[in-house]
Design a protein around this motif. Structure first.
Motif, short mmCIF file in Angstrom:
data_model
loop_
_atom_site.label_atom_id
_atom_site.label_comp_id
_atom_site.label_asym_id
_atom_site.label_seq_id
_atom_site.Cartn_x
_atom_site.Cartn_y
_atom_site.Cartn_z
N ASP A 182 -4.86 2.39 10.00
CA ASP A 182 -5.56 2.91 8.75
C ASP A 182 -6.49 1.93 8.27
O ASP A 182 -7.65 1.89 7.86
CB ASP A 182 -4.66 3.08 7.88
CG ASP A 182 -3.75 4.16 7.73
OD1 ASP A 182 -4.21 5.13 8.81
OD2 ASP A 182 -3.22 4.55 7.38
N SER A 192 -0.23 1.72 9.49
CA SER A 192 -0.81 0.26 8.18
C SER A 192 -2.16 -0.51 9.02
O SER A 192 -3.34 -0.23 8.00
CB SER A 192 -0.31 -0.38 7.31
OG SER A 192 -0.70 -1.14 6.25
N TYR A 213 -6.46 4.88 0.11
CA TYR A 213 -6.34 3.64 -0.48
C TYR A 213 -6.40 2.67 -0.05
O TYR A 213 -7.70 1.87 -1.12
CB TYR A 213 -4.82 3.12 -0.70
CG TYR A 213 -4.09 2.15 -1.45
CD1 TYR A 213 -3.83 1.60 -2.94
CD2 TYR A 213 -3.96 0.64 -0.86
CE1 TYR A 213 -3.81 1.23 -3.57
CE2 TYR A 213 -3.80 -0.35 -1.98
CZ TYR A 213 -3.90 -0.33 -3.07
OH TYR A 213 -3.25 -0.71 -3.50
N TYR A 214 -6.72 2.61 1.18
CA TYR A 214 -7.56 1.23 2.27
C TYR A 214 -9.38 1.78 1.75
O TYR A 214 -10.17 0.34 1.97
CB TYR A 214 -7.15 1.71 3.46
CG TYR A 214 -6.29 0.03 3.35
CD1 TYR A 214 -5.89 -0.58 3.36
CD2 TYR A 214 -5.47 1.25 4.91
CE1 TYR A 214 -4.47 -1.39 3.27
CE2 TYR A 214 -3.88 0.39 4.78
CZ TYR A 214 -3.38 -0.78 4.43
OH TYR A 214 -2.40 -1.77 3.82
N PRO A 254 0.38 -1.02 -0.18
CA PRO A 254 0.17 -0.23 -0.04
C PRO A 254 0.73 1.16 -0.18
O PRO A 254 2.01 0.95 0.38
CB PRO A 254 -0.51 0.05 1.58
CG PRO A 254 -0.06 -0.73 2.06
CD PRO A 254 0.53 -2.07 1.12
N GLU A 294 3.84 -5.81 3.59
CA GLU A 294 4.15 -3.93 4.37
C GLU A 294 5.10 -4.40 5.12
O GLU A 294 5.84 -4.90 5.29
CB GLU A 294 2.58 -4.22 5.24
CG GLU A 294 2.64 -2.51 6.02
CD GLU A 294 2.70 -1.71 5.11
OE1 GLU A 294 3.91 -1.36 4.78
OE2 GLU A 294 2.15 -0.54 4.78
N ARG A 320 6.27 0.46 8.86
CA ARG A 320 4.98 0.92 8.70
C ARG A 320 4.22 -0.18 9.11
O ARG A 320 2.94 0.31 9.17
CB ARG A 320 4.96 1.62 7.24
CG ARG A 320 5.73 2.24 6.62
CD ARG A 320 5.13 2.45 5.21
NE ARG A 320 5.23 1.70 4.52
CZ ARG A 320 5.93 1.85 3.73
NH1 ARG A 320 6.96 3.08 3.22
NH2 ARG A 320 5.98 0.33 2.67
N ARG A 339 -2.47 6.70 2.39
CA ARG A 339 -2.89 4.70 2.75
C ARG A 339 -3.93 4.54 2.77
O ARG A 339 -4.69 4.05 2.63
CB ARG A 339 -1.76 4.50 3.06
CG ARG A 339 -1.88 3.47 4.02
CD ARG A 339 -0.64 2.59 4.42
NE ARG A 339 -0.30 3.45 6.06
CZ ARG A 339 0.30 3.95 6.04
NH1 ARG A 339 1.52 3.81 5.52
NH2 ARG A 339 0.74 4.85 7.21
#
Length: 278
Positions: A173, A170, A147-148, A137, A162, A166, A144
């Motif tokens: 998110d 991540s 994007y998710y 991502p 990943e 991060r 991000r």
């Protein structure tokens, strides 16, 4: 098609015993190995006492190196392409080279083996009949999250790679975009000594990773269960209202056809609903 071959060779993602006998034979027999990182792959080749020469082919020089490789193939020399670990081209360099080698008329032959996303998927206990692999991502936080969020209604299992620095952000998110109750599995350090699978809701997995610094080390495969399939036989309130109004003046066939144009709902769904109302 020329007889020279570019072999795309999968290599271990951790446990060296996972390399196949065919992969070893190919790496020993080709004239040249195109490696993502020659120093990294040098350790693998040294372990198996393979002395084949190497050249570096990575994201920054792939287009420049492709001509050299094609010239070697034109000389009738077989070449193997490997990445640092796993299957080349899967979130690794190689696509440009493979495309150009095929366009030049040479055979490209896969030598299958390890692939982190497949290894993770087969042991995670998430639906595997339909899945979408999205690679890494975006690195920046807002990108991000967006994007998710854009993928929150995807019904297939979603898979991502990943990085350690991060992983916490991540996961946060994912909680924000998919909801705290969405089921996910985090696979870490596959085939290595500290291989781990953490499963549960997004919130639960985030809490486990936050609580244990060791769970933030290594390489990760993130798997997110897909959103529930929507029942397209159910009409939303607006579509239902439009259909009811049209049925007051039109036949079932006419009303459902016009309602489909107005609402974008499938005509057969509206037609069935109209029949039930009549």
């Amino acid at each position: 098609m020329s007889e020279a071959v570019l072999y795309v060779v999968a290599t271990p993602i951790g446990n060296l015993e996972d390399i196949t006998p065919r992969a070893l034979r190919i790496l020993e027999s080709v004239a040249l190995i195109a490696a993502e990182d020659t120093r990294h792959s040098g350790r693998l080749l040294s372990h198996f006492n393979i002395k084949t020469p190497m050249i570096a082919v990575h994201d920054h020089n792939e287009r420049q190196q492709q001509q050299k490789i094609i010239e070697k193939l034109q000389q009738g020399l077989d070449i193997a392409l490997i990445s640092d670990a796993g299957t080349p081209l899967i979130s690794d360099p190689g696509f440009v080279l493979v495309r150009e080698v095929r366009a030049a008329g040479f055979q490209v032959a896969p030598v299958p083996g390890c692939c982190a996303l497949v290894a993770a998927l087969c042991a995670a206990g998430v639906p595997s009949d339909r899945f979408a692999f999205e690679g890494f991502p975006p690195a920046k936080s807002q990108q991000r999250l967006n994007y998710y969020t854009a993928r929150a209604n995807e019904t297939r299992t979603l898979m991502f790679y990943e990085s350690p620095h991060r992983i916490i952000d991540s996961l946060k998110d994912i909680v924000s975009a998919f909801g705290s109750e969405r089921s996910i599995v985090l696979a870490r350090e596959l085939t290595k000594t500290f291989e781990t699978f953490l499963g549960g809701t997004a919130e639960e997995v985030l809490a486990q990773v936050e609580a244990d610094p060791n769970q933030r080390k290594g390489e990760f495969v993130l798997m997110i269960e897909g959103a529930p399939e929507q029942d397209d036989t159910l009409l939303d309130p607006r579509s239902s209202e439009v259909l009811d109004i049209l049925l007051e003046e039109l036949s079932v066939k006419q009303a459902s056809a016009l309602a489909a144009r107005i609402t974008g709902v499938k005509k057969k769904v509206l037609y069935q609903a109209a029949l039930e109302r009549k």
